[in-house]
Every structure is written in structure tokens, then in C-alpha cells.
Design an enzyme around this catalytic site. Structure first.
Site, short mmCIF file in Angstrom:
data_model
loop_
_atom_site.label_atom_id
_atom_site.label_comp_id
_atom_site.label_asym_id
_atom_site.label_seq_id
_atom_site.Cartn_x
_atom_site.Cartn_y
_atom_site.Cartn_z
N ASN A 100 37.28 48.19 55.51
CA ASN A 100 37.35 46.95 55.54
C ASN A 100 38.88 46.75 55.64
O ASN A 100 39.75 46.78 54.90
CB ASN A 100 37.25 46.25 54.06
CG ASN A 100 37.68 45.05 53.81
OD1 ASN A 100 37.89 44.18 54.73
ND2 ASN A 100 37.32 44.38 52.48
N TRP A 101 39.20 46.29 56.78
CA TRP A 101 40.68 46.16 57.11
C TRP A 101 41.46 44.88 56.76
O TRP A 101 42.60 45.00 56.76
CB TRP A 101 40.71 46.00 58.83
CG TRP A 101 40.26 47.28 59.56
CD1 TRP A 101 39.69 48.39 59.04
CD2 TRP A 101 40.58 47.44 61.05
NE1 TRP A 101 39.65 49.33 60.19
CE2 TRP A 101 39.92 48.54 61.41
CE3 TRP A 101 41.12 46.74 61.80
CZ2 TRP A 101 39.92 49.33 62.60
CZ3 TRP A 101 41.18 47.09 63.33
CH2 TRP A 101 40.54 48.53 63.42
N LYS A 102 40.67 44.23 56.09
CA LYS A 102 41.36 42.88 55.40
C LYS A 102 42.19 42.08 56.33
O LYS A 102 42.03 42.35 57.71
CB LYS A 102 41.97 43.21 54.25
CG LYS A 102 41.07 43.99 53.38
CD LYS A 102 41.50 44.13 51.85
CE LYS A 102 40.72 45.14 51.30
NZ LYS A 102 41.25 45.09 49.82
N HIS A 146 33.11 39.48 49.20
CA HIS A 146 34.36 40.34 48.64
C HIS A 146 34.91 39.76 47.52
O HIS A 146 35.19 38.61 47.40
CB HIS A 146 35.10 40.55 49.97
CG HIS A 146 36.17 41.80 49.44
ND1 HIS A 146 37.28 41.43 48.74
CD2 HIS A 146 35.92 42.92 49.99
CE1 HIS A 146 37.80 42.48 48.42
NE2 HIS A 146 37.21 43.74 49.18
N GLU A 155 38.15 39.49 46.81
CA GLU A 155 39.26 38.75 47.30
C GLU A 155 38.81 37.35 47.75
O GLU A 155 39.44 36.46 47.53
CB GLU A 155 39.81 39.23 48.26
CG GLU A 155 40.64 40.48 47.58
CD GLU A 155 40.98 41.65 48.88
OE1 GLU A 155 40.92 41.35 50.06
OE2 GLU A 155 41.23 42.86 48.10
N GLU A 164 32.00 47.08 43.86
CA GLU A 164 33.37 47.41 43.89
C GLU A 164 33.86 46.65 42.67
O GLU A 164 34.41 45.40 42.45
CB GLU A 164 34.03 46.29 45.15
CG GLU A 164 33.59 47.00 46.33
CD GLU A 164 34.55 46.78 47.57
OE1 GLU A 164 35.08 47.64 48.21
OE2 GLU A 164 34.95 45.61 47.86
N GLY A 204 42.66 48.06 45.71
CA GLY A 204 44.17 48.00 46.17
C GLY A 204 45.06 48.54 45.07
O GLY A 204 46.09 48.18 45.12
N SER A 238 39.64 51.80 45.86
CA SER A 238 40.75 52.91 46.24
C SER A 238 39.98 54.17 46.51
O SER A 238 40.47 55.40 45.99
CB SER A 238 41.62 52.88 44.80
OG SER A 238 42.29 51.70 44.59
N GLY A 298 39.32 50.17 51.88
CA GLY A 298 40.42 49.22 52.25
C GLY A 298 41.40 50.08 52.87
O GLY A 298 41.39 50.42 54.05
N GLY A 299 42.29 50.33 51.96
CA GLY A 299 43.72 50.92 52.16
C GLY A 299 43.56 51.87 53.28
O GLY A 299 44.16 52.06 54.22
P1 PGA Z 1 40.76 49.31 48.50
O1 PGA Z 1 39.93 48.43 49.05
O2 PGA Z 1 40.10 50.66 49.00
O3 PGA Z 1 42.02 49.16 49.31
O4 PGA Z 1 40.90 49.60 47.13
C1 PGA Z 1 38.47 48.19 49.01
C2 PGA Z 1 37.90 46.95 49.21
O5 PGA Z 1 38.75 45.96 48.82
O6 PGA Z 1 36.90 46.87 50.09
#
Ligand code: PGA
Length: 255
Positions: free
Chosen positions: A13-15, A98, A100, A170, A176, A216, A237-238
Site C-alpha cells: 500500500n504505497w499510500k 483502510h 486512514e 490492520e 506506520g 508495520s 505500507g512503509g
Molecule cells: P505500515 O502500513 O506497514 O506502514 O504500518 C500498513 C498499512 O497501512 O496498510
């Protein structure tokens, strides 16, 4: 329950990261590193990168996804993108719900359900995100929250359509933050969610459902998380923004 009944899926998930040039570079770097992957590999990129990413991933085993879609086919919904628009571009996957989106953009279980329905109707595969806030975990209502989010999101989804759903557990406090759920916490929550799905669709359908962990996950902790019976992949994500890191997670999933 047998893990081999399910497809392992590692999705990035590149956001809101990477412009088109960087997207092309990342996918080009990633492709040879994951060409022998023992799992499905997906990169969910910003809308503006979709065309570039689809072209860069052509002829590789990397699949491309978007990070949201609207529930209407078209209309006066400024800045939204419909599932049909994604389908027409050749995008096969979409993340929905998601945390966010829920936290910062006012998405509710009801709008998540509408988006899920629209994505399925358009023929997309949905990565449906559920998970509790830290305060909810502290109140011991992780199960209730995951159950509610899962049940409402899947309202009106048939057993046959469930084949086009992946659930990503999640925990919001792990996203994050560098704070990963322990493999026990992840395994327990994923198993709980599978139980919820079983109560709705029966054991066979629940056993076949891919349930990812996200929050994470990285090259170091992926192996332990993915070893858990109910953790069938990851939403990353990251660590999906660097090809070697993401490739290491893909490798851990293919063992
Ligand atoms: P993260 O994000 O790996 O940076 O914690 C995961 C996500 O939001 O899908």
C-alpha cells in the site's frame, strides 16, 4: 484448518507516495526480485500512478491495485473515482476501508460496504481493511470491532462473491508506528475474523478466504507473522516503498 487451502497475497500500500517516474523505477526494480514468488504480489498505488504502474508491471507477475473507489458508477462526486473507471483501465485490485480513510476522510462501515459492493459489481478484487483502535484494544473490544466492521462491510455480499475478497486485519495502533502486533495477537485476531466469516458463509468459504495482517510488517518480522496459521499474507505500507524490503517479505510468504 489448512493454510494451503488459501492463496498467500502480499500487497503493498504505497499510500500517497511516489510520482510516476518513481513508480516506474520501483516496479522495474521489484519485478526481477519477485519473479519467482510463491505468493501473489500486488502494488496498490496512487490513482495518478496507475497507468504507469500497469505498463511497468506488464509481462511480470506483479498485479496493480488502487487504494479506494466510489460506490456510484458516475455522477457529481468531485474527486472520487468509480470502480468501473478502474476496471476499464485494467486495474484488478482495490483497497477498501483502510483505517486512514476511516480516520481522516469520514468513511463509515456503511460507506465501506457500498464501496465493496460497487467494486465487486465492477469485477474487482477487494482488499477489505478492518481493525481496532488502541483504545478499543485496551477496552477488550477488538473482537467486537472486527466483527462489526467485517459483518457490515460484507452485507449483501454472496458466498460466491467472497472469492473476490481478501480481508486485511490492520490494528490501527500498529500502522506506520513501528509497533507491530505480536504474531500471537495477529494470529488470534485473524483467526477470530475467520470465525466471523464462517458464521456468515460456512466453514469451506471461511477456510478459503485469504486474511492478511497489516501494520508495520517488515523484512525482519514478516516470517514470524506469516508462520501463523491464520495469517495468509500482508498489507504493507512503509516497507513496500523499497524494492529489497518488499521482496524480502514476498519471499517470506512463499516459504
Ligand atoms: P505500515 O502500513 O506497514 O506502514 O504500518 C500498513 C498499512 O497501512 O496498510
Amino acid at each position: 484448518m489448512n493454510k494451503s487451502l488459501r492463496k498467500a497475497v502480499i500487497a503493498g500500500n504505497w499510500k500517497m507516495n511516489k510520482n510516476r517516474a518513481k513508480a516506474k523505477a520501483l516496479i522495474s526494480e521489484l519485478a526481477p526480485l519477485v519473479s519467482d514468488a510463491g505468493c501473489d504480489v500486488v502494488c496498490c498505488v496512487p490513482f495518478t500512478d496507475l497507468e504507469t504502474a500497469l505498463a511497468a508491471a506488464g509481462g511480470t507477475n506483479i498485479k496493480i491495485g488502487a487504494q479506494n473507489c466510489h460506490w456510484a458508477e458516475s455522477g457529481a462526486f468531485t474527486a472520487e473515482i468509480s470502480a468501473g473507471m478502474l476496471k476499464e483501465m485494467g486495474v484488478p485490485y482495490v483497497i477498501i476501508g483502510h483505517s486512514e480513510r476511516r480516520q481522516y476522510f469520514g468513511e463509515t462501515d456503511e460507506t465501506v460496504n457500498k464501496r465493496v459492493r460497487a467494486a465487486l459489481d465492477a469485477g474487482l478484487t477487494v482488499i477489505l481493511c478492518v481493525g481496532e483502535l488502541l483504545s478499543q484494544r485496551e477496552h477488550n473490544i477488538t473482537g467486537e470491532i472486527c466483527s462489526m466492521q467485517t459483518k457490515i462491510a460484507l452485507n449483501g455480499v454472496s458466498k460466491n462473491e467472497l472469492k473476490n475478497i481478501i480481508i486485511a486485519y490492520e490494528p490501527v495502533w500498529a500502522i506506520g508506528t513501528g509497533k507491530t502486533a505480536t504474531s500471537e495477537q495477529a494470529g488470534e485476531a485473524n483467526g477470530f475474523i475467520r470465525g466471523v466469516v464462517e458464521s456468515l458463509y460456512g466453514k469451506e468459504a471461511a477456510d478459503a478466504l485469504t486474511i492478511q495482517y497489516g501494520g508495520s510488517m517488515n523484512a525482519e518480522n514478516a516470517g514470524e507473522l506469516l508462520d501463523k496459521e491464520h495469517v495468509d499474507g500482508g498489507l504493507i505500507g512503509g516497507a513496500s516503498l523499497k524494492a529489497p524490503d518488499f521482496a524480502a517479505i514476498v519471499k517470506a510468504a512463499g516459504r
